[in-house]
Design a protein around this motif. Structure first.
Motif, PDB file in Angstrom:
ATOM      1  N   GLY A 105       0.820  -1.210   0.000  1.00 28.42           N
ATOM      2  CA  GLY A 105       0.000   0.000   0.000  1.00 28.42           C
ATOM      3  C   GLY A 105       0.853   1.259   0.000  1.00 28.42           C
ATOM      4  O   GLY A 105       0.573   2.208  -0.732  1.00 28.42           O
ATOM      5  N   ASP A 106       1.929   1.262   0.825  1.00 21.92           N
ATOM      6  CA  ASP A 106       2.826   2.422   0.858  1.00 21.92           C
ATOM      7  C   ASP A 106       3.443   2.674  -0.505  1.00 21.92           C
ATOM      8  O   ASP A 106       3.480   3.807  -0.993  1.00 21.92           O
ATOM      9  N   ALA A 107       3.940   1.590  -1.128  1.00 24.37           N
ATOM     10  CA  ALA A 107       4.598   1.729  -2.435  1.00 24.37           C
ATOM     11  C   ALA A 107       3.596   2.198  -3.484  1.00 24.37           C
ATOM     12  O   ALA A 107       3.908   3.045  -4.331  1.00 24.37           O
ATOM     13  N   LEU A 108       2.385   1.646  -3.405  1.00 29.41           N
ATOM     14  CA  LEU A 108       1.347   2.016  -4.369  1.00 29.41           C
ATOM     15  C   LEU A 108       1.007   3.492  -4.227  1.00 29.41           C
ATOM     16  O   LEU A 108       0.847   4.214  -5.220  1.00 29.41           O
ATOM     17  N   ARG A 109       0.912   3.962  -2.977  1.00 27.63           N
ATOM     18  CA  ARG A 109       0.587   5.374  -2.755  1.00 27.63           C
ATOM     19  C   ARG A 109       1.689   6.271  -3.329  1.00 27.63           C
ATOM     20  O   ARG A 109       1.417   7.265  -3.987  1.00 27.63           O
ATOM     21  N   ASP A 110       2.938   5.854  -3.076  1.00 27.95           N
ATOM     22  CA  ASP A 110       4.045   6.642  -3.620  1.00 27.95           C
ATOM     23  C   ASP A 110       4.012   6.652  -5.137  1.00 27.95           C
ATOM     24  O   ASP A 110       4.309   7.662  -5.774  1.00 27.95           O
ATOM     25  N   ALA A 111       3.666   5.512  -5.739  1.00 28.90           N
ATOM     26  CA  ALA A 111       3.672   5.412  -7.200  1.00 28.90           C
ATOM     27  C   ALA A 111       2.542   6.240  -7.801  1.00 28.90           C
ATOM     28  O   ALA A 111       2.714   6.874  -8.843  1.00 28.90           O
ATOM     29  N   LEU A 112       1.378   6.228  -7.147  1.00 28.42           N
ATOM     30  CA  LEU A 112       0.239   6.952  -7.704  1.00 28.42           C
ATOM     31  C   LEU A 112       0.323   8.436  -7.421  1.00 28.42           C
ATOM     32  O   LEU A 112      -0.213   9.247  -8.151  1.00 28.42           O
ATOM     33  N   ASP A 113       0.979   8.805  -6.330  1.00 33.65           N
ATOM     34  CA  ASP A 113       1.076  10.211  -5.966  1.00 33.65           C
ATOM     35  C   ASP A 113       2.533  10.540  -5.650  1.00 33.65           C
ATOM     36  O   ASP A 113       2.934  10.527  -4.496  1.00 33.65           O
ATOM     37  N   PRO A 114       3.335  10.799  -6.686  1.00 35.05           N
ATOM     38  CA  PRO A 114       4.775  10.979  -6.495  1.00 35.05           C
ATOM     39  C   PRO A 114       5.096  12.090  -5.494  1.00 35.05           C
ATOM     40  O   PRO A 114       6.142  12.071  -4.860  1.00 35.05           O
ATOM     41  N   ALA A 115       4.182  13.055  -5.298  1.00 39.73           N
ATOM     42  CA  ALA A 115       4.459  14.155  -4.372  1.00 39.73           C
ATOM     43  C   ALA A 115       4.623  13.641  -2.944  1.00 39.73           C
ATOM     44  O   ALA A 115       5.441  14.154  -2.190  1.00 39.73           O
TER      45      ALA A 115
END
Lengths: 290, 317
Positions: free
Chosen positions: A276-286
């Motif tokens: 989930g953390d990685a996915l969030r970073d990938a979807l929202d690079p900010a």
């Protein structure tokens, strides 16, 4: 038509998102854990050496690595490995169903609250109302009315997650509503429901998916907790929570029986948190730079 | 401030009224007819009607609801169908145990959480930070009741440092009471501790890079003073928010912690009532937790706006 195409952030970024995900080692580790657990759950009928409910009165409290019982047996001589495989199945099933419930109820309400100001107040009060009942209290109430069951667990966990889902989708809707392509759609005389479904909803998808990965581990732990307390999944259905409750009774005699089911829960939840953390970073690079 | 307070009070009042209606409807949905249960199977229709009239069950639903609320607000929670004792007395016996456990858990979580968070920030890039990140992730992924079982296995059964279960009244022996509750409080506070640690670290990292901290350094203020006056003060807002957000989880956590460690608290009372179908006790438990939860959230919101005047939650939306 260009308006519609440019409104799909997720679609146009798919390649970038996948690349970003692949370069996150912890996220891939999480995904690996999840794929493994899902495979174990799906293949439980094939992999389990015994029936999860079959008792072997001649062989209770077998230690791990005993012939025929890789993880040992419990107080009734039931095979711990087989029970765990089916327990993981129940965990994931409850997790997926409660996420589905939170999405089905929360997403439309969030869209409506964000899209039409006059509905916002009403839906906010509804959210407050749902937040007034901690999930355990919902579970206790449902167990009192209907008797404990897997369905109650799903409803209690799903309802408890609806408020945050509403908030996430409402926030996204407010953001998207103020973008140029929505203004453009309004100028082109598109109807409210059409804008909501064609432009706003597709752009909420990534936020909804990320929120789902946050809900899953909470639901998996919640199921284990309710079943542990005896107001969740009912025996003879195997559940990791029930296994832990049983194991606590004879913890001095067979400590490993209290360890394995917990490890399974932890791997599932760790998998979802890492992925989930990685996915969030990938979807929202900010957010990744913080 | 006045406007914010009024808005927030009004919202809480609406929530409480709606919640009480939900609970009332829930009670109506309970299986079984209370009049039939009191009168017994062989009661005549006349007797049943009489009992219904005594219980007020022959009146319209809104009137029944108002009667019910009147009873609750005057502290009349009925009698346990299993033990025959006043429910309010049963709650007065068990609630202090749960409150003691919860306050102890929050104290441990706040003190150790902030301490570890500051340590992780001070030693960034070195092992304390790695440990802190790892512990925070574990805290989110491991169910705390399993942590409790492991603690019993290791600290009680294995090393024999702490008792595996049992409760000692605070009034009879304060030290032994605290000693008995230490392991349960640690377990109950563990996940909050993990979140507080993570957030304290993040907020400290942010604050220590601001211009005013640089100015304070340039002025020659001692580092300890900067840490306390600027760094920690800002983290406090985060900590209050987290404690507020986690209270719902704390209630659920207390129930399961009491179950694992055999503590005679409010959660055990509620669970036992579910298993023995002691409906008056279940009702009272649901009402107390719900109302308590809404009121605590109100207090947290007000506290929040006092600490951080910039944010008057809910006043603008």
């Amino acid at each position: 038509m260009t308006v519609v195409e440019s409104s799909h952030e997720l679609g146009s970024n798919r390649g970038k998102v996948l690349r970003s995900l692949r370069s996150a080692p912890l996220g891939m580790l999480g995904l690996g854990m999840l794929v493994t657990m899902a495979a174990l759950a799906l293949l439980a009928p094939v992999l389990a050496p015994h029936s999860p409910t079959q008792v072997h009165f001649e062989a209770p409290f077998q230690q791990p690595l005993t012939v025929g019982f890789l993880f040992g047996t419990d107080d009734l001589g039931r095979d711990i490995l087989s029970r765990m495989l089916y327990g993981i199945q129940v965990s994931l099933q409850v997790g997926l169903l409660s996420v589905a419930l939170a999405v089905v109820v929360g997403v439309p309400l969030g869209l409506l609250a964000g899209f039409w100001n006059w509905l916002d107040g009403i839906i906010s009060r509804l959210t407050d109302l749902m937040l007034a009942f901690p999930f355990l209290i919902i579970a206790v109430g449902l167990a009192a009315i209907n008797g404990p069951s897997l369905t109650n667990v799903v409803i209690a966990l799903g309802i408890a997650q609806v408020p945050t889902m509403i908030r996430v989708v409402r926030g996204e809707t407010l953001r998207i509503k103020s973008t140029d392509f929505v203004t453009g759609a309004v100028a082109m005389n598109a109807s409210g429901p059409r804008i909501m479904l064609q432009h706003v909803l597709p752009n909420c998808t990534s936020a909804i998916i990320v929120q789902a990965t946050v809900i899953m581990p909470v639901a998996v732990i919640g199921e284990a907790m309710l079943s542990f307390l005896g107001i969740g999944v009912q025996p003879p259905t195997p559940s990791l929570g029930i296994m832990l409750a049983d194991a606590q009774q004879y913890i001095g005699r067979s400590p490993t029986a209290a360890i394995f089911p917990g490890v399974a829960i932890a791997i599932i939840c760790l998998g979802f948190n890492l992925f989930g953390d990685a996915l969030r970073d990938a979807l929202d690079p900010a957010s990744a730079k913080k | 401030m006045g406007r914010f307070l009024l808005t927030r009070l009004w919202q809480s009042a609406v929530t409480l009224i709606l919640a009480s209606i939900v609970i009332f409807v829930g009670i109506r949905a309970l299986p079984g007819d209370p009049a039939l249960a009191m009168a017994g199977e062989e009661a005549s229709p006349e007797q049943l009607a009489q009992i219904r009239a005594e219980l007020g069950l022959d009146q319209s639903l809104p009137v029944q609801y108002l009667n019910y609320m009147g009873q609750i607000l005057t502290g009349d929670l009925g009698r346990s169908t299993r033990y025959g004792t006043e429910v309010s007395a049963m709650i007065a016996d068990t609630l202090p145990v749960t409150l003691f456990l919860s306050v102890y858990a929050i104290l441990i979580a706040v003190i150790i959480g902030i301490g570890l968070g500051v340590l992780a920030e001070r030693r960034k890039g070195r092992w304390p930070e790695w440990m802190a990140n790892f512990a925070a992730l574990i805290g989110l992924s491991v169910p705390n009741f399993w942590l409790g079982i492991l603690a019993i296995l290791w600290l009680a059964v294995g090393l024999g440092i702490f008792p595996a279960s049992g409760y000692v009244e605070f009034s009879s022996d304060p030290l032994r009471s605290i000693y008995h509750l230490t392991m349960p409080a640690f377990i109950l506070g563990a996940s909050i501790m993990a979140v507080i640690m993570r957030q304290t670290r993040a907020s400290m990292l942010e604050t220590m890079q601001t211009d005013y901290v640089r100015t304070a350094r340039a002025k020659g203020l001692p580092p300890s003073r900067i840490l306390l006056r600027y760094g920690l003060r800002n983290s406090l807002i985060v900590v209050v928010t987290i404690v507020g957000l986690q209270l719902g989880g704390l209630i659920s956590g207390a129930v399961i912690t009491e179950q694992i460690f055999g503590l005679p608290g409010f959660g055990r009372l509620t669970l036992d009532a579910v298993f023995t179908r002691d409906y008056p006790v279940i009702q009272a438990a649901v009402i107390i937790v719900t109302f308590g939860y809404v009121l605590i959230n109100l207090v947290v919101d007000i506290l929040y706006s006092v600490i951080n005047p910039k944010i008057r939650v809910g006043a603008s939306s």
